[in-house]
Design a protein around this motif. Structure first.
Motif, PDB file in Angstrom:
ATOM      1  N   ASN A   1      11.256   2.433 -57.145  1.00  0.00           N
ATOM      2  CA  ASN A   1      11.093   1.217 -56.352  1.00  0.00           C
ATOM      3  C   ASN A   1      12.460   0.545 -56.223  1.00  0.00           C
ATOM      4  O   ASN A   1      12.810  -0.339 -56.998  1.00  0.00           O
ATOM      5  N   LEU A   2      13.257   0.975 -55.239  1.00  0.00           N
ATOM      6  CA  LEU A   2      14.622   0.475 -55.088  1.00  0.00           C
ATOM      7  C   LEU A   2      14.674  -0.752 -54.198  1.00  0.00           C
ATOM      8  O   LEU A   2      13.975  -0.840 -53.187  1.00  0.00           O
ATOM      9  N   CYS A   3      15.529  -1.701 -54.567  1.00  0.00           N
ATOM     10  CA  CYS A   3      15.720  -2.939 -53.819  1.00  0.00           C
ATOM     11  C   CYS A   3      17.221  -3.155 -53.617  1.00  0.00           C
ATOM     12  O   CYS A   3      18.016  -2.891 -54.519  1.00  0.00           O
ATOM     13  N   ASN A   4      17.588  -3.639 -52.447  1.00  0.00           N
ATOM     14  CA  ASN A   4      18.972  -4.045 -52.199  1.00  0.00           C
ATOM     15  C   ASN A   4      19.106  -5.500 -52.633  1.00  0.00           C
ATOM     16  O   ASN A   4      18.456  -6.376 -52.075  1.00  0.00           O
ATOM     17  N   VAL A   5      19.929  -5.757 -53.648  1.00  0.00           N
ATOM     18  CA  VAL A   5      20.074  -7.107 -54.176  1.00  0.00           C
ATOM     19  C   VAL A   5      21.545  -7.483 -54.287  1.00  0.00           C
ATOM     20  O   VAL A   5      22.427  -6.619 -54.334  1.00  0.00           O
TER      21      VAL A   5
ATOM     22  N   LYS B   1      26.867  -6.492 -54.315  1.00  0.00           N
ATOM     23  CA  LYS B   1      25.676  -5.902 -53.721  1.00  0.00           C
ATOM     24  C   LYS B   1      25.403  -4.563 -54.391  1.00  0.00           C
ATOM     25  O   LYS B   1      26.277  -3.703 -54.468  1.00  0.00           O
ATOM     26  N   LEU B   2      24.174  -4.398 -54.888  1.00  0.00           N
ATOM     27  CA  LEU B   2      23.771  -3.169 -55.565  1.00  0.00           C
ATOM     28  C   LEU B   2      22.401  -2.738 -55.067  1.00  0.00           C
ATOM     29  O   LEU B   2      21.632  -3.551 -54.558  1.00  0.00           O
ATOM     30  N   ARG B   3      22.101  -1.458 -55.231  1.00  0.00           N
ATOM     31  CA  ARG B   3      20.778  -0.919 -54.923  1.00  0.00           C
ATOM     32  C   ARG B   3      20.154  -0.512 -56.245  1.00  0.00           C
ATOM     33  O   ARG B   3      20.494   0.534 -56.817  1.00  0.00           O
ATOM     34  N   ILE B   4      19.261  -1.364 -56.756  1.00  0.00           N
ATOM     35  CA  ILE B   4      18.707  -1.141 -58.084  1.00  0.00           C
ATOM     36  C   ILE B   4      17.185  -1.125 -58.021  1.00  0.00           C
ATOM     37  O   ILE B   4      16.581  -1.591 -57.059  1.00  0.00           O
ATOM     38  N   SER B   5      16.580  -0.588 -59.053  1.00  0.00           N
ATOM     39  CA  SER B   5      15.118  -0.548 -59.128  1.00  0.00           C
ATOM     40  C   SER B   5      14.594  -1.924 -59.545  1.00  0.00           C
ATOM     41  O   SER B   5      15.311  -2.741 -60.126  1.00  0.00           O
TER      42      SER B   5
ATOM     43  N   LEU C   1      16.045  -4.796 -62.251  1.00  0.00           N
ATOM     44  CA  LEU C   1      16.206  -6.216 -61.944  1.00  0.00           C
ATOM     45  C   LEU C   1      15.577  -7.073 -63.046  1.00  0.00           C
ATOM     46  O   LEU C   1      16.142  -8.083 -63.467  1.00  0.00           O
ATOM     47  N   LYS C   2      14.413  -6.649 -63.540  1.00  0.00           N
ATOM     48  CA  LYS C   2      13.776  -7.348 -64.657  1.00  0.00           C
ATOM     49  C   LYS C   2      14.643  -7.259 -65.915  1.00  0.00           C
ATOM     50  O   LYS C   2      14.773  -8.231 -66.662  1.00  0.00           O
TER      51      LYS C   2
ATOM     52  N   GLY D   1      21.741 -11.726 -67.312  1.00  0.00           N
ATOM     53  CA  GLY D   1      22.674 -11.603 -66.199  1.00  0.00           C
ATOM     54  C   GLY D   1      23.326 -10.238 -66.122  1.00  0.00           C
ATOM     55  O   GLY D   1      23.184  -9.389 -67.009  1.00  0.00           O
ATOM     56  N   LEU D   2      24.054 -10.046 -65.039  1.00  0.00           N
ATOM     57  CA  LEU D   2      24.691  -8.758 -64.766  1.00  0.00           C
ATOM     58  C   LEU D   2      25.749  -8.412 -65.806  1.00  0.00           C
ATOM     59  O   LEU D   2      25.841  -7.267 -66.251  1.00  0.00           O
TER      60      LEU D   2
END
Length: 102
Positions: free
Chosen positions: A32-36, A48-52, A56-57, A64-65
């Motif tokens: 379940n990838l999201c652009n965040v 900007k990253l493409r993470i699941s 993100l949770k 934080g990152l």
């Protein structure tokens, strides 16, 4: 663009779709990838990253990152996240070096 999480390395898995009659056909389990866009406090910039959704949770849970990348292993990170981790480590070292002098 590969279907792989930039932070956790979670990728496509394959398996079987099993019917009621127990016939097995191949299928793919997609992450379940999201652009965040995540904010880095040490670098004072957004990334900007493409993470699941699971990653993100995890980023929110760890604070934080920057905190997430500090604990993450380099083998599972994408080249973009690996470079970001090195930049954050340099910024932390520079801040620690400048703090005692002040």
């Amino acid at each position: 663009m590969s279907r792989r999480c930039d932070l956790t390395g979670k990728a496509v898995m394959s398996g079987h779709l099993v019917s009621h009659s127990n016939r097995k056909t191949k299928r793919r389990f997609l992450p379940n990838l999201c652009n965040v866009t995540l904010q880095s406090e040490m670098l004072n910039k957004s990334v900007k990253l493409r993470i699941s959704a699971n990653a993100l949770k995890s980023v929110d849970h760890r604070g934080g990152l920057d905190a997430f990348l500090k604990k993450a292993r380099e083998e599972e990170l994408s080249p973009v996240a690996r470079d970001l981790k090195r930049q954050i480590a340099k910024a932390v070292a520079a801040a620690a070096e400048a703090a005692p002098a002040a």
